[in-house]
Design an enzyme around this catalytic site. Structure first.
Site, mmCIF file in Angstrom:
data_model
loop_
_atom_site.group_PDB
_atom_site.id
_atom_site.type_symbol
_atom_site.label_atom_id
_atom_site.label_comp_id
_atom_site.label_asym_id
_atom_site.label_seq_id
_atom_site.Cartn_x
_atom_site.Cartn_y
_atom_site.Cartn_z
ATOM 1 N N LYS A 1 0.811 -1.227 0.000
ATOM 2 C CA LYS A 1 0.000 0.000 0.000
ATOM 3 C C LYS A 1 0.837 1.267 0.000
ATOM 4 O O LYS A 1 0.393 2.288 -0.503
ATOM 5 C CB LYS A 1 -0.963 -0.002 1.185
ATOM 6 C CG LYS A 1 -0.290 0.110 2.532
ATOM 7 C CD LYS A 1 -1.296 -0.071 3.654
ATOM 8 C CE LYS A 1 -0.632 0.103 4.992
ATOM 9 N NZ LYS A 1 -1.211 -0.761 6.029
ATOM 10 N N ARG B 1 -7.777 -0.727 17.015
ATOM 11 C CA ARG B 1 -8.215 -0.399 15.669
ATOM 12 C C ARG B 1 -9.175 -1.521 15.297
ATOM 13 O O ARG B 1 -10.149 -1.714 16.007
ATOM 14 C CB ARG B 1 -7.023 -0.229 14.702
ATOM 15 C CG ARG B 1 -7.400 0.630 13.484
ATOM 16 C CD ARG B 1 -6.263 0.856 12.510
ATOM 17 N NE ARG B 1 -5.930 -0.352 11.761
ATOM 18 C CZ ARG B 1 -4.958 -0.420 10.843
ATOM 19 N NH1 ARG B 1 -4.218 0.649 10.587
ATOM 20 N NH2 ARG B 1 -4.705 -1.531 10.191
HETATM 21 C C1 LIG Z 1 -0.340 -1.451 6.608
HETATM 22 C C2 LIG Z 1 -0.627 -2.720 7.247
HETATM 23 C C3 LIG Z 1 0.411 -3.645 7.463
HETATM 24 C C4 LIG Z 1 1.870 -3.334 7.171
HETATM 25 O O1 LIG Z 1 2.366 -2.494 8.194
HETATM 26 P P1 LIG Z 1 3.927 -2.096 8.280
HETATM 27 O O2 LIG Z 1 4.057 -1.431 9.584
HETATM 28 O O3 LIG Z 1 4.189 -1.178 7.136
HETATM 29 O O4 LIG Z 1 4.702 -3.355 8.176
HETATM 30 C C5 LIG Z 1 0.070 -4.867 8.020
HETATM 31 N N1 LIG Z 1 -1.208 -5.161 8.356
HETATM 32 C C6 LIG Z 1 -2.226 -4.279 8.172
HETATM 33 C C7 LIG Z 1 -3.603 -4.674 8.576
HETATM 34 C C8 LIG Z 1 -1.967 -3.040 7.607
HETATM 35 O O5 LIG Z 1 -2.974 -2.182 7.433
#
Ligand SMILES: *Cc1c(COP(=O)(O)O)cnc(C)c1O
Length: 352
Positions: free
Chosen positions: A35, A128
């Protein structure tokens, strides 16, 4: 053209390979989270070549971009009901916490003759997304009745809203819940997903609870750091992404504005420290393109003075380099700045 982000594909692939190999040693498969770079296909491919087992993104639009890549695709953000049809079409898996949405996903999946795989998120305190631990049993009892979906995993997300650090306790609880549900409801579990880049430190210290068999890495892959404490990890490149911006003005000016101080372009009242006359470079890039607080100039003698929408002001007084108008200045970025740069249509993205 500037500003631009140069992406070193080889370094990206090496980061994926480093984390995939390390994880494999502990029986863990990894999701490469795309993302932060809008799932640009070339970059996503580098992650796959590096050894990630799944590609994961929070936005279905991004997974649609990758529809021709032969890899398991996971939607990370709890699906919107309004996108259920797209989700079952373009994601093989999605993370979920709402029964009503699961019913819709199941119905849409049946329509196109698919079984949609579901990872149930458990909230272990970060507040969250996720089902409250006490409610998981009742939730699963209902969810297994829904046709068109299959529960294949449990997951947790930490250190996102609440800043909660993953540890043996909360991740141990996830494993315990998953195992209990597996036994009670005879689930065929493929995934127990122990979090994001903030769980990497546990892997490095060999402290990840037994049973966790999946991690979802974004920042660690892209910026080479774990995010529980913000430490860079030996063996990972931290300069996969380099931002370059062009100097459009270079002049000596005072460090404190002249006149009565009201508000800046963003409605904030600015404060200034008098550092005397300063050699100031303006680069053609601003808050529409980056987050100035997350920029780190590669020239360590430069500091960032401030930024408005389209301009960033740099103090180059102490630099050993003689900058000229037309020169470029290079930066590495923290997560927020990278995210904004990659989503800004004004910032060009090139691979090197
Ligand atoms: C963005 C996201 C990740 C990745 O997080 P990082 O800290 O960039 O490794 C993993 N799981 C979910 C649900 C996310 O939204």
């Amino acid at each position: 053209m500037y500003p631009r982000v140069e992406v070193n594909l080889n370094k990206l692939k090496e980061n994926a390979n480093f984390l995939a190999k390390l994880s494999e040693k502990h029986g863990i498969k990894i999701m490469g989270v795309t993302k932060c770079f809008c799932a640009i296909p070339e970059l996503s491919k580098a992650l796959i070549e590096g050894g990630v087992e799944y590609i994961a993104d929070s936005r279905i639009e991004n997974l649609i971009k990758l529809k021709d890549l032969n890899v398991k695709k996971v939607l990370l953000r709890i699906p919107m009901q309004s996108e259920a049809e797209l989700v079952v079409k373009y994601a093989d898996y999605s993370q979920n916490s709402e029964l009503e949405t699961l019913k819709l996903l199941g119905a849409k999946a049946l329509e196109i003759g698919k079984i949609h795989k579901v990872i149930l998120m458990v909230d272990l305190g970060d507040l969250r997304e996720g089902i409250w631990p006490e409610d998981v049993d009742g939730f699963v009892a209902e969810a297994i009745k829904i046709e068109g979906i299959k529960i294949v995993g449990f997951g947790v997300n930490l250190t996102c809203y609440g800043g909660v650090i993953p540890d043996e306790n909360n991740l141990g609880r996830l494993v315990e819940i998953a195992k209990k549900m597996q036994e009670k409801y005879d689930l065929d579990l493929e995934i127990i997903s122990g979090g994001n880049s903030s769980s990497l430190y546990l892997l490095l210290e060999n402290r990840l609870p037994k049973g966790i068999n999946n991690l979802r890495f974004g920042e660690a892959l892209l910026l080479g750091r774990e995010t529980a404490f913000g430490n860079f990890v030996n063996g990972l490149h931290k300069d996969v992404f380099i931002l370059k911006a062009e100097i459009i003005e270079l002049k000596e000016k005072p460090s404190v504005p002249i006149g009565n101080i009201g508000m800046d372009a963003f409605g904030q009242k600015p404060h200034f420290e008098d550092k005397g006359i300063m050699k100031r470079a303006i680069v053609a890039m601003g808050r529409q393109d980056i987050d100035p607080s997350g920029l780190i100039p590669l020239d360590q003698d430069i500091s960032i003075v401030g930024a408005s929408s389209d301009h960033t002001i740099l103090d180059v007084t102490h630099s050993k380099r003689e900058y000229k108008v037309g020169d470029t200045v290079e930066f590495v970025m923290e997560y927020g700045a990278l995210l904004r740069a990659m989503t800004s249509e004004y910032v060009k993205k090139v691979t090197v």
